[in-house]
Design a protein around this motif. Structure first.
Motif, PDB file in Angstrom:
ATOM      1  N   ILE A   1       0.847  -1.186   0.000  1.00 37.93           N
ATOM      2  CA  ILE A   1       0.000   0.000   0.000  1.00 37.93           C
ATOM      3  C   ILE A   1       0.885   1.240   0.000  1.00 37.93           C
ATOM      4  CG2 ILE A   1      -1.801   1.292   1.214  1.00 37.93           C
ATOM      5  CD1 ILE A   1      -2.777  -1.423   0.240  1.00 37.93           C
ATOM      6  N   ARG A   2       0.572   2.183  -0.861  1.00 34.73           N
ATOM      7  CA  ARG A   2       1.185   3.518  -0.768  1.00 34.73           C
ATOM      8  C   ARG A   2       0.149   4.443  -0.162  1.00 34.73           C
ATOM      9  NH1 ARG A   2       2.193   7.816  -5.501  1.00 34.73           N
ATOM     10  NH2 ARG A   2       3.647   9.230  -4.465  1.00 34.73           N
ATOM     11  N   THR A   3       0.500   5.104   0.925  1.00 32.87           N
ATOM     12  CA  THR A   3      -0.460   5.937   1.655  1.00 32.87           C
ATOM     13  C   THR A   3      -0.545   7.308   0.991  1.00 32.87           C
ATOM     14  OG1 THR A   3       1.182   6.786   3.222  1.00 32.87           O
ATOM     15  CG2 THR A   3       0.068   4.738   3.805  1.00 32.87           C
ATOM     16  N   SER A   4      -1.123   7.306  -0.180  1.00 35.17           N
ATOM     17  CA  SER A   4      -1.162   8.520  -1.008  1.00 35.17           C
ATOM     18  C   SER A   4      -2.163   9.532  -0.455  1.00 35.17           C
ATOM     19  CB  SER A   4      -1.526   8.151  -2.432  1.00 35.17           C
ATOM     20  OG  SER A   4      -2.700   7.347  -2.459  1.00 35.17           O
ATOM     21  N   HIS A   5      -1.691  10.753  -0.239  1.00 33.63           N
ATOM     22  CA  HIS A   5      -0.295  11.176  -0.191  1.00 33.63           C
ATOM     23  C   HIS A   5      -0.056  11.818   1.157  1.00 33.63           C
ATOM     24  CE1 HIS A   5       0.187  10.461  -4.474  1.00 33.63           C
ATOM     25  NE2 HIS A   5      -0.908  11.152  -4.682  1.00 33.63           N
ATOM     26  N   ASN A   6      -0.598  11.217   2.181  1.00 34.03           N
ATOM     27  CA  ASN A   6      -0.534  11.832   3.503  1.00 34.03           C
ATOM     28  C   ASN A   6      -0.363  10.776   4.578  1.00 34.03           C
ATOM     29  OD1 ASN A   6      -2.982  13.300   1.806  1.00 34.03           O
ATOM     30  ND2 ASN A   6      -1.527  14.754   2.664  1.00 34.03           N
ATOM     31  N   ALA A   7       0.073  11.227   5.757  1.00 28.41           N
ATOM     32  CA  ALA A   7       0.205  10.303   6.883  1.00 28.41           C
ATOM     33  C   ALA A   7      -1.124   9.596   7.142  1.00 28.41           C
ATOM     34  CB  ALA A   7       0.642  11.076   8.125  1.00 28.41           C
ATOM     35  N   PRO A   8      -1.133   8.264   7.200  1.00 33.99           N
ATOM     36  CA  PRO A   8      -2.376   7.521   7.367  1.00 33.99           C
ATOM     37  C   PRO A   8      -2.788   7.413   8.830  1.00 33.99           C
ATOM     38  CG  PRO A   8      -0.569   5.985   7.232  1.00 33.99           C
ATOM     39  CD  PRO A   8       0.034   7.366   7.086  1.00 33.99           C
ATOM     40  N   ALA A   9      -3.949   6.851   9.057  1.00 32.82           N
ATOM     41  CA  ALA A   9      -4.376   6.530  10.417  1.00 32.82           C
ATOM     42  C   ALA A   9      -3.435   5.483  11.009  1.00 32.82           C
ATOM     43  CB  ALA A   9      -5.811   6.000  10.415  1.00 32.82           C
ATOM     44  N   SER A  10      -3.101   5.642  12.293  1.00 32.82           N
ATOM     45  CA  SER A  10      -2.243   4.656  12.959  1.00 32.82           C
ATOM     46  C   SER A  10      -2.848   3.259  12.880  1.00 32.82           C
ATOM     47  CB  SER A  10      -2.045   5.047  14.430  1.00 32.82           C
ATOM     48  OG  SER A  10      -1.359   6.263  14.554  1.00 32.82           O
ATOM     49  N   ALA A  11      -4.163   3.195  13.007  1.00 37.20           N
ATOM     50  CA  ALA A  11      -4.826   1.890  12.993  1.00 37.20           C
ATOM     51  C   ALA A  11      -4.729   1.218  11.633  1.00 37.20           C
ATOM     52  CB  ALA A  11      -6.295   2.037  13.406  1.00 37.20           C
ATOM     53  N   LEU A  12      -4.585   1.995  10.559  1.00 40.18           N
ATOM     54  CA  LEU A  12      -4.376   1.388   9.241  1.00 40.18           C
ATOM     55  C   LEU A  12      -3.040   0.654   9.222  1.00 40.18           C
ATOM     56  CD1 LEU A  12      -5.414   1.095   6.283  1.00 40.18           C
ATOM     57  CD2 LEU A  12      -3.844   2.958   5.732  1.00 40.18           C
ATOM     58  N   LEU A  13      -2.015   1.264   9.806  1.00 39.63           N
ATOM     59  CA  LEU A  13      -0.725   0.590   9.873  1.00 39.63           C
ATOM     60  C   LEU A  13      -0.779  -0.632  10.782  1.00 39.63           C
ATOM     61  CD1 LEU A  13       1.744   3.621   9.975  1.00 39.63           C
ATOM     62  CD2 LEU A  13       0.943   2.314   8.000  1.00 39.63           C
ATOM     63  N   ASP A  14      -1.574  -0.559  11.855  1.00 38.02           N
ATOM     64  CA  ASP A  14      -1.790  -1.749  12.685  1.00 38.02           C
ATOM     65  C   ASP A  14      -2.302  -2.906  11.827  1.00 38.02           C
ATOM     66  OD1 ASP A  14      -1.173  -0.130  14.829  1.00 38.02           O
ATOM     67  OD2 ASP A  14      -3.237   0.022  15.572  1.00 38.02           O
ATOM     68  N   LEU A  15      -3.287  -2.601  10.978  1.00 36.37           N
ATOM     69  CA  LEU A  15      -3.875  -3.626  10.120  1.00 36.37           C
ATOM     70  C   LEU A  15      -2.863  -4.151   9.114  1.00 36.37           C
ATOM     71  CD1 LEU A  15      -7.374  -2.001   9.467  1.00 36.37           C
ATOM     72  CD2 LEU A  15      -6.929  -4.078  10.786  1.00 36.37           C
ATOM     73  N   CYS A  16      -2.058  -3.255   8.549  1.00 40.96           N
ATOM     74  CA  CYS A  16      -1.037  -3.695   7.593  1.00 40.96           C
ATOM     75  C   CYS A  16      -0.006  -4.587   8.263  1.00 40.96           C
ATOM     76  CB  CYS A  16      -0.384  -2.483   6.937  1.00 40.96           C
ATOM     77  SG  CYS A  16      -1.472  -1.589   5.798  1.00 40.96           S
ATOM     78  N   ASP A  17       0.346  -4.282   9.532  1.00 38.60           N
ATOM     79  CA  ASP A  17       1.221  -5.174  10.303  1.00 38.60           C
ATOM     80  C   ASP A  17       0.614  -6.568  10.399  1.00 38.60           C
ATOM     81  OD1 ASP A  17       3.059  -3.155  10.868  1.00 38.60           O
ATOM     82  OD2 ASP A  17       2.243  -2.734  12.850  1.00 38.60           O
ATOM     83  N   GLU A  18      -0.665  -6.611  10.752  1.00 41.14           N
ATOM     84  CA  GLU A  18      -1.348  -7.873  11.026  1.00 41.14           C
ATOM     85  C   GLU A  18      -1.643  -8.676   9.765  1.00 41.14           C
ATOM     86  OE1 GLU A  18      -4.831  -6.466  12.950  1.00 41.14           O
ATOM     87  OE2 GLU A  18      -3.741  -5.646  14.668  1.00 41.14           O
ATOM     88  N   MET A  19      -1.957  -7.977   8.665  1.00 45.26           N
ATOM     89  CA  MET A  19      -2.428  -8.647   7.463  1.00 45.26           C
ATOM     90  C   MET A  19      -1.318  -8.876   6.434  1.00 45.26           C
ATOM     91  SD  MET A  19      -6.041  -6.593   7.093  1.00 45.26           S
ATOM     92  CE  MET A  19      -6.638  -7.565   5.706  1.00 45.26           C
ATOM     93  N   GLY A  20      -0.171  -8.223   6.635  1.00 46.20           N
ATOM     94  CA  GLY A  20       0.935  -8.470   5.732  1.00 46.20           C
ATOM     95  C   GLY A  20       0.954  -7.598   4.500  1.00 46.20           C
TER      96      GLY A  20
END
Length: 782
Positions: free
Chosen positions: A291-310
């Motif tokens: 995922i590219r977080t275009s074009h701004n800092a994303p929600a912290s919880a989105l990164l939590d999900l990316c950690d968990e889901m790969g």
């Protein structure tokens, strides 16, 4: 390498707040001066503009929604007796806002406790001097009047809010940095650095034996306890190479990525973890691994999900560094950007999913008329700012300006991303030892459910007369290409780490091509232009478009897949092109049981990727004539990735595709002629997370035999017990109905979507009705 995520307990301040919006003139300077009749109850996270109305005079690029305003929020929160004792003993109290659009000022018990300047950036305030035992008053002033954006940014407290009390000499928020050295199959050495409030810097080390490595296929996370607080982490090694792309855990990993904006479609910018996970479930099914977080800092919880889901993440802080970053003209560019980049890295450096720090996107070179642009000094300065806090990841930028290369502006960056037209080739030529990524590819366009016959015969042959873009997947923006061309580029240029498609999902704003400044749209009445994008592989409601299955067949070949298009309701005597997307090497098409022949994917010889684009691609294009797709050599590349039958004589009944691999049937797809719509059908969306409290429900119109009516735009009425309908919408980029008006909505090509939030009982019943059709109901939750 190895990173962490804080799991310390905190009290959520999401939920019921009071909100007062001020459109005309300035809001009162004190929350106490807001007139009583202005206050309304809202649920935080909250987007104050998503209810509309849609009015393109507000700004076509921003979806025509009224996001510019001032607003006050207020609520109370409690400091318990135990928390009060901790504070009295030298502990600290903190408020954390994960994102407020924009420029929030926070008041606790009537005193200003702090704020932040960038609406996409989370921040934590030490509110120890302002809190007291018992009930405390919290107020937040927000203004978007000076915020500028190229797409819909929303407004208000749109991400999570929390309150936390830490013990005396506790860990300073954002100070934890966890990395590893000497990672091998047998062990990983872990170095944990952090700051205590009174004692200062601390460092601890330990060894993990036989580590399980984090990857998109196996996103394994560990947990460790430090100073009484729990953190989770992942272990992995990676390197972006100049000649062989990304190597992850010792193996090459092709990036199959998408760009995602922050909005959640029908919910607007108000963050909802269930809705975000649903989006990622859809992407995962398609074969996306980044995922590219275009074009701004994303929600912290989105990164939590990316950690968990790969999901590998290209983590981007800014679009541009001018007013589009939220920066006011009088604020020094370098100071503003460095302050936010520091905050960005402190917040996100402990996520195993984050692989790249990006300092911006599509920023022109600085010159006299545009002083806020790219310079080598700024790129060097911003890289140093990031690396002062994290040396484990490369620092890059996304660009569409090759002159930045010859100007040496990017010479000091670790990696560069390039948008469209294979522009990464220029970087490779001048800097052969630097890695590159295709940070925006495709920008293909389609209106979900709309088909021209014959299909468009050129990239920019949009159907202006019908105010739609063909779903045969032949169209793209003037500056870009269809998916098949980008597939061929990635196969040809293996030194490039991979691509990020623009975009994974349709979003609010940037409605190319039906946008006011396009030359071809000058004759289109302003009120007939669009308010949301056509770029998505998935539509605004979260339903896959046809293009989804093309990507799935290529990116996720292990999944046996078959998809057929178009619909099968035409006129007798029509010759209809039929396309099949599937993960096999051949497909056979049947019409009412009769074989229409076999098509095979085959290499395309002498196909040139040195394509031509209009000079002023942002505003013009060569023609809106449809052309002949069968004689246009641009589409020859499709033979490598699609199965196509050019002229199928239409007759009522069924077309069926059988996809094979190695001579064996692996998947089938059918399309049937529908009769007149007779009944509504409700289906829980297959991508809803297990146990979700926010539930998406598909609405379809079917005939008396249950065949979908894919041409209807009838109105449907909704009601719900045991939960709340929070949004209703469809995939029409030109729609003007508010998503927040949940009593009824029109179908678009026979489809709509309802979003239901379950109450504390965990169960609800949704009903759909229409005077013309049989009603439907569905039980959700328990």
């Amino acid at each position: 390498m190895f990173y962490s995520l804080l799991l310390a307990a905190s009290v959520s301040l999401n939920g019921t707040w009071e909100f007062a919006r001020h459109d005309v003139g300035r809001a009162p300077s004190s929350v106490d001066d807001v007139l009583p009749e202005r206050w309304a109850s809202v649920t935080v996270p909250h987007d104050w503009a998503i209810s509309g109305p849609f009015d393109l005079k507000n700004n076509t690029s921003c979806g025509g929604l009224p996001f510019k305003a001032d607003g006050w929020y207020r609520r109370s929160f409690e400091v318990t007796e135990n928390e009060s004792k901790i504070i009295s003993s030298g502990g600290k109290a903190y408020l954390t806002f994960d994102g407020v659009m924009a420029r929030p000022k926070v008041f606790v018990n009537g005193k200003e406790a702090g704020g932040w300047d960038y609406g996409y950036m989370g921040f934590t305030l030490d509110v120890t001097p302002f809190v007291k035992k018992g009930v405390n008053k919290l107020a937040v002033f927000v203004t978007t009047r000076t915020h500028y954006s190229r797409w819909y940014p929303g407004g208000g407290i749109y991400r999570d809010v929390s309150f936390e009390v830490k013990k005396r000499d506790g860990i300073v928020p954002g100070s934890v940095s966890i990395v590893t050295e000497d990672v091998s199959a047998s062990s990983a050495r872990v170095v944990v650095s952090y700051e205590l409030d009174l004692s200062g810097q601390r460092k601890k080390e330990f060894i993990v034996k036989n580590p399980r490595l984090w990857s998109p296929e196996s996103p394994f996370l560990y947990t460790v306890e430090i100073e009484g607080e729990k953190f989770r982490y992942g272990i992995r090694t990676f390197k972006f190479t100049a000649d062989d792309g990304l190597h992850l855990n010792g193996k090459r990993c092709q990036i199959k990525g998408v760009n995602l904006h922050s909005d959640l479609g029908l919910l607007g910018m108000a963050f909802d973890k269930d809705a975000a996970k649903r989006q990622l479930n859809i992407m995962k099914s398609m074969g996306v691994n980044s995922i590219r977080t275009s074009h701004n800092a994303p929600a912290s919880a989105l990164l939590d999900l990316c950690d968990e889901m790969g999901f590998i993440v290209w983590n981007e802080c800014f679009d541009r560094w001018d007013a589009f970053s939220g920066r006011k003209g009088e604020e020094k560019l370098e100071d503003y950007c460095i302050r936010n980049l520091h905050q960005f890295v402190r917040r996100d450096r402990n996520h195993p999913c984050v692989f790249v720090w990006s300092i911006g996107n599509e920023i022109p070179l600085a010159n006299k008329s545009y002083p806020d642009g790219v310079t080598r000094e700024r790129c060097r300065l911003f890289r140093e700012a990031i690396r002062s806090l994290d040396v484990t990841r490369p620092v890059g930028i996304g660009s569409c300006f090759p002159e930045s290369v010859t100007n040496t502006a990017f010479a000091d960056l670790d990696i560069t991303g390039w948008n469209y037209q294979g522009k990464y080739v220029t970087m490779k030529k001048f800097y052969p030892d630097k890695p590159v990524v295709y940070s925006e590819s495709a920008s293909a366009l389609s209106t979900s459910g709309f088909y021209s016959n014959p299909p468009s015969g050129q990239r920019t042959g949009w159907n202006v007369a019908m105010r739609a873009v063909d779903s045969y997947d032949h169209n793209a923006a003037p500056w870009s290409d269809i998916a098949d061309v980008e597939f061929a580029r990635m196969e040809a240029d293996s030194y490039c780490a991979g691509e990020y498609v623009w975009t994974g999902i349709d979003y609010l704003g940037e409605p190319t091509p039906f946008i006011s400044w396009f030359t071809a749209m000058k004759e289109v009445p302003f009120e007939e232009l669009a308010r949301s994008s056509y770029f998505g592989i998935v539509d605004l409601t979260g339903r896959p478009k046809d293009r989804f299955y093309l990507y799935q067949s290529y990116w996720n070949p292990s999944k046996a897949s078959a998809h057929i298009l178009p619909h099968w309701n035409w006129r007798e005597g029509d010759n209809v092109p039929v396309f099949v997307y599937g993960s096999g090497d051949e497909a056979e098409l049947y019409l009412n049981g009769r074989s229409l022949g076999v098509r095979r994917k085959k290499p395309v010889k002498n196909y040139s990727l040195d394509l031509k684009y209009p000079k002023d691609a942002e505003t013009q294009h060569p023609s809106v004539e449809q052309g002949n797709w069968q004689t246009n050599s641009y589409y020859d590349v499709c033979e490598r990735y699609r199965f196509r039958w050019a002229d199928v004589p239409y007759e009522r009944g069924e077309i069926k595709a059988v996809v094979r691999r190695g001579g064996k049937d692996i998947a089938t797809a059918t399309m049937r002629t529908s009769g007149k719509g007779a009944a509504l059908k409700l289906t829980e969306d297959p991508y809803n997370p297990v146990g979700a409290k926010t539930v998406f429900v598909q609405v379809d119109l079917v005939d008396e035999n249950g065949v979908p009516d894919l041409l209807s735009n009838d109105r449907v009425y909704f009601s719900c017990t045991g939960g709340e309908i929070v949004a209703v919408g469809n995939a029409d980029p030109r729609g003007r109905e508010s998503f927040s008006y949940v009593k009824s909505h029109k179908l678009f090509f026979g489809k709509a979507m309802v979003v239901v939030r379950l109450n504390s009982s965990g169960a609800a019943v949704l009903e759909a009705s229409s005077p013309a059709f049989k009603s439907a109901s569905i039980r959700l939750g328990k």
